[in-house]
Write a protein that holds these residues in place. Sequence first.
Motif, mmCIF file in Angstrom:
data_model
loop_
_atom_site.group_PDB
_atom_site.id
_atom_site.type_symbol
_atom_site.label_atom_id
_atom_site.label_comp_id
_atom_site.label_asym_id
_atom_site.label_seq_id
_atom_site.Cartn_x
_atom_site.Cartn_y
_atom_site.Cartn_z
ATOM 1 N N VAL A 1 10.984 1.715 0.101
ATOM 2 C CA VAL A 1 11.195 3.141 -0.178
ATOM 3 C C VAL A 1 11.467 3.358 -1.669
ATOM 4 C CG1 VAL A 1 12.706 5.115 0.278
ATOM 5 C CG2 VAL A 1 12.004 3.611 2.156
ATOM 6 N N HIS A 2 10.641 4.175 -2.288
ATOM 7 C CA HIS A 2 10.719 4.488 -3.726
ATOM 8 C C HIS A 2 11.209 5.924 -3.860
ATOM 9 C CE1 HIS A 2 8.177 5.106 -7.682
ATOM 10 N NE2 HIS A 2 9.472 5.156 -7.898
ATOM 11 N N LEU A 3 12.476 6.066 -4.249
ATOM 12 C CA LEU A 3 13.082 7.397 -4.320
ATOM 13 C C LEU A 3 12.857 8.025 -5.696
ATOM 14 C CD1 LEU A 3 16.525 6.889 -2.496
ATOM 15 C CD2 LEU A 3 14.383 7.789 -1.559
ATOM 16 N N MET A 4 11.907 8.950 -5.777
ATOM 17 C CA MET A 4 11.697 9.732 -7.001
ATOM 18 C C MET A 4 12.440 11.050 -6.809
ATOM 19 S SD MET A 4 7.734 8.770 -7.637
ATOM 20 C CE MET A 4 7.512 8.319 -5.937
ATOM 21 N N VAL A 5 13.764 10.908 -6.860
ATOM 22 C CA VAL A 5 14.677 11.957 -6.421
ATOM 23 C C VAL A 5 15.850 12.009 -7.398
ATOM 24 C CG1 VAL A 5 16.345 12.428 -4.566
ATOM 25 C CG2 VAL A 5 14.069 11.603 -3.979
ATOM 26 N N GLU B 1 3.072 8.034 -15.088
ATOM 27 C CA GLU B 1 4.220 8.939 -14.945
ATOM 28 C C GLU B 1 4.394 9.199 -13.454
ATOM 29 O OE1 GLU B 1 6.537 10.098 -16.880
ATOM 30 O OE2 GLU B 1 5.691 9.250 -18.721
ATOM 31 N N PRO B 2 5.602 9.003 -12.912
ATOM 32 C CA PRO B 2 5.755 9.187 -11.472
ATOM 33 C C PRO B 2 5.449 10.618 -11.053
ATOM 34 C CG PRO B 2 7.894 8.881 -12.530
ATOM 35 C CD PRO B 2 6.844 8.616 -13.567
ATOM 36 N N GLY B 3 4.952 10.769 -9.853
ATOM 37 C CA GLY B 3 4.739 12.114 -9.321
ATOM 38 C C GLY B 3 3.448 12.302 -8.553
ATOM 39 N N PHE B 4 2.403 11.581 -8.935
ATOM 40 C CA PHE B 4 1.110 11.786 -8.278
ATOM 41 C C PHE B 4 0.344 10.477 -8.166
ATOM 42 C CE2 PHE B 4 2.242 15.643 -10.566
ATOM 43 C CZ PHE B 4 2.181 16.591 -9.550
ATOM 44 N N GLY B 5 -0.427 10.350 -7.101
ATOM 45 C CA GLY B 5 -1.340 9.219 -6.979
ATOM 46 C C GLY B 5 -2.587 9.470 -7.805
ATOM 47 N N GLY B 6 -3.384 8.443 -7.969
ATOM 48 C CA GLY B 6 -4.704 8.597 -8.581
ATOM 49 C C GLY B 6 -4.733 8.711 -10.094
ATOM 50 N N GLN B 7 -3.633 8.413 -10.791
ATOM 51 C CA GLN B 7 -3.643 8.488 -12.256
ATOM 52 C C GLN B 7 -4.097 7.152 -12.854
ATOM 53 O OE1 GLN B 7 -0.026 10.638 -13.958
ATOM 54 N NE2 GLN B 7 0.803 9.959 -11.998
ATOM 55 N N ALA B 8 -4.449 7.198 -14.151
ATOM 56 C CA ALA B 8 -4.926 5.974 -14.816
ATOM 57 C C ALA B 8 -3.750 5.101 -15.253
ATOM 58 C CB ALA B 8 -5.771 6.346 -16.033
ATOM 59 N N PRO C 1 0.831 -1.205 0.000
ATOM 60 C CA PRO C 1 0.000 0.000 0.000
ATOM 61 C C PRO C 1 0.870 1.262 0.000
ATOM 62 C CG PRO C 1 -0.813 -1.588 1.616
ATOM 63 C CD PRO C 1 0.542 -2.078 1.157
ATOM 64 N N SER C 2 0.571 2.185 -0.909
ATOM 65 C CA SER C 2 1.329 3.439 -0.988
ATOM 66 C C SER C 2 0.671 4.482 -0.110
ATOM 67 C CB SER C 2 1.375 3.945 -2.433
ATOM 68 O OG SER C 2 1.809 5.291 -2.423
ATOM 69 N N ILE C 3 1.383 4.922 0.920
ATOM 70 C CA ILE C 3 0.790 5.857 1.881
ATOM 71 C C ILE C 3 0.617 7.269 1.321
ATOM 72 C CG2 ILE C 3 1.476 4.592 3.952
ATOM 73 C CD1 ILE C 3 3.720 6.817 4.215
ATOM 74 N N GLY D 1 1.212 2.275 -9.877
ATOM 75 C CA GLY D 1 0.424 3.333 -10.489
ATOM 76 C C GLY D 1 -0.853 2.831 -11.143
ATOM 77 N N GLY D 2 -1.986 3.312 -10.637
ATOM 78 C CA GLY D 2 -3.266 3.014 -11.279
ATOM 79 C C GLY D 2 -3.737 1.580 -11.136
ATOM 80 N N ILE D 3 -3.313 0.900 -10.061
ATOM 81 C CA ILE D 3 -3.732 -0.500 -9.887
ATOM 82 C C ILE D 3 -4.878 -0.584 -8.864
ATOM 83 C CG2 ILE D 3 -3.011 -2.865 -9.368
ATOM 84 C CD1 ILE D 3 -0.207 -2.162 -10.200
ATOM 85 N N TYR D 4 -5.937 -1.259 -9.298
ATOM 86 C CA TYR D 4 -7.148 -1.447 -8.488
ATOM 87 C C TYR D 4 -7.552 -2.920 -8.551
ATOM 88 C CZ TYR D 4 -7.387 3.634 -8.750
ATOM 89 O OH TYR D 4 -7.081 4.968 -8.657
ATOM 90 N N ILE E 1 2.752 -5.602 -5.831
ATOM 91 C CA ILE E 1 1.736 -4.671 -6.329
ATOM 92 C C ILE E 1 1.652 -3.460 -5.419
ATOM 93 C CG2 ILE E 1 -0.751 -4.388 -6.755
ATOM 94 C CD1 ILE E 1 0.677 -6.293 -8.750
ATOM 95 N N VAL E 2 1.906 -2.290 -5.993
ATOM 96 C CA VAL E 2 1.735 -1.040 -5.246
ATOM 97 C C VAL E 2 0.333 -0.518 -5.532
ATOM 98 C CG1 VAL E 2 2.543 1.338 -4.955
ATOM 99 C CG2 VAL E 2 4.189 -0.491 -5.472
ATOM 100 N N SER E 3 -0.354 -0.081 -4.485
ATOM 101 C CA SER E 3 -1.624 0.609 -4.722
ATOM 102 C C SER E 3 -1.830 1.662 -3.643
ATOM 103 C CB SER E 3 -2.793 -0.380 -4.734
ATOM 104 O OG SER E 3 -3.992 0.334 -4.985
ATOM 105 N N GLY E 4 -2.081 2.886 -4.090
ATOM 106 C CA GLY E 4 -2.365 3.981 -3.164
ATOM 107 C C GLY E 4 -3.863 4.191 -3.060
ATOM 108 N N SER E 5 -4.446 4.738 -4.119
ATOM 109 C CA SER E 5 -5.889 5.014 -4.114
ATOM 110 C C SER E 5 -6.697 3.740 -3.924
ATOM 111 C CB SER E 5 -6.298 5.663 -5.440
ATOM 112 O OG SER E 5 -5.434 6.728 -5.746
HETATM 113 C C1 DX5 Z 1 3.349 7.737 -8.103
HETATM 114 C C2 DX5 Z 1 3.787 6.910 -6.914
HETATM 115 C C3 DX5 Z 1 2.834 5.845 -6.558
HETATM 116 C C4 DX5 Z 1 1.440 6.309 -6.172
HETATM 117 C C5 DX5 Z 1 0.482 5.289 -6.694
HETATM 118 O O1 DX5 Z 1 4.377 8.492 -8.569
HETATM 119 O O2 DX5 Z 1 5.045 6.291 -7.157
HETATM 120 O O3 DX5 Z 1 3.352 4.945 -5.577
HETATM 121 O O4 DX5 Z 1 1.262 6.471 -4.803
HETATM 122 O O5 DX5 Z 1 -0.794 5.746 -6.469
HETATM 123 P P1 DX5 Z 1 -2.077 5.115 -7.151
HETATM 124 O O6 DX5 Z 1 -2.153 3.676 -6.732
HETATM 125 O O7 DX5 Z 1 -3.177 5.947 -6.588
HETATM 126 O O8 DX5 Z 1 -1.930 5.259 -8.641
#
Ligand code: DX5
Length: 220
Positions: free
Chosen positions: A65-69, A140-147, A7-9, A176-179, A194-198
């Motif tokens: 830990v996923h470093l988008m840095v 594309e990395p950077g935001f949750g909730g994308q398709a 789970p992505s916090i 990214g975008g997994i439901y 499997i990473v999932s935030g939303s």
């Molecule tokens: C996006 C992050 C993801 C994000 C996934 O750049 O790396 O880990 O939290 O979020 P959802 O599951 O909402 O697409």
Amino acid sequence: MRMILAPSILSADFKILGEQIRITEEAGAQYIHFDVMDGMFVPSISFGMPVLSSIKGATDQLLDVHLMVTEPERYIEEFARCGADSITVHEEACGDPGKALDLIHSCGVKAGISIKPKTPVETLIPYLDRAEMFLIMSVEPGFGGQAFIPESLERIRHLRSLLDERGLEADIEVDGGIYHSNVAEVLEMGANVIVSGSGVFKGDIRKNTEDFMEILRRYE
Ligand code: DX5
Ligand code: ZN
């Protein structure tokens, strides 16, 4: 292969973060995915070391830990010290990705390397035997909730075949975008983390996690 939910916090409610993480743990999620953003490699800024240290004391889940840095080499040792169990860097962000993976290993931590949706899968070939985990970004990395980007499925399958050809059993993580609605396709292509935030944190967290775990177990 062991199927893992991370789970992505990024999509959690930070005023009750500990409580929400505990629910995912009770419901069976084995990892917590921790997205670090620096406002350079990606447009947004998220959270860093102090938050990781707090979480370390709040759960037994592995901290992924996923470093988008940009130049993540600068922070590897510090994230390891704050409790990371695995650290993933972006191929596109490192001066020398191989060196970054070695540095992660030297901290006693599992090493991962990630590629953005437009980076060819072949870019990972030099690192196939140098990391425990390969992260395919399905947005594309950077935001949750994308398709979810549909072409990611073929990229996962390709990567799994490159690993299989070499007799390597590394983890393939997808982010990214997994439901619940599309996770089966991702698993079928050969992903196992499997990473999932939303998909976890929006709505009923316990039920969302349990439903993911039920699907994941079918692929073990
Ligand atoms: C996006 C992050 C993801 C994000 C996934 O750049 O790396 O880990 O939290 O979020 P959802 O599951 O909402 O697409
Ligand atoms: Zn992530």
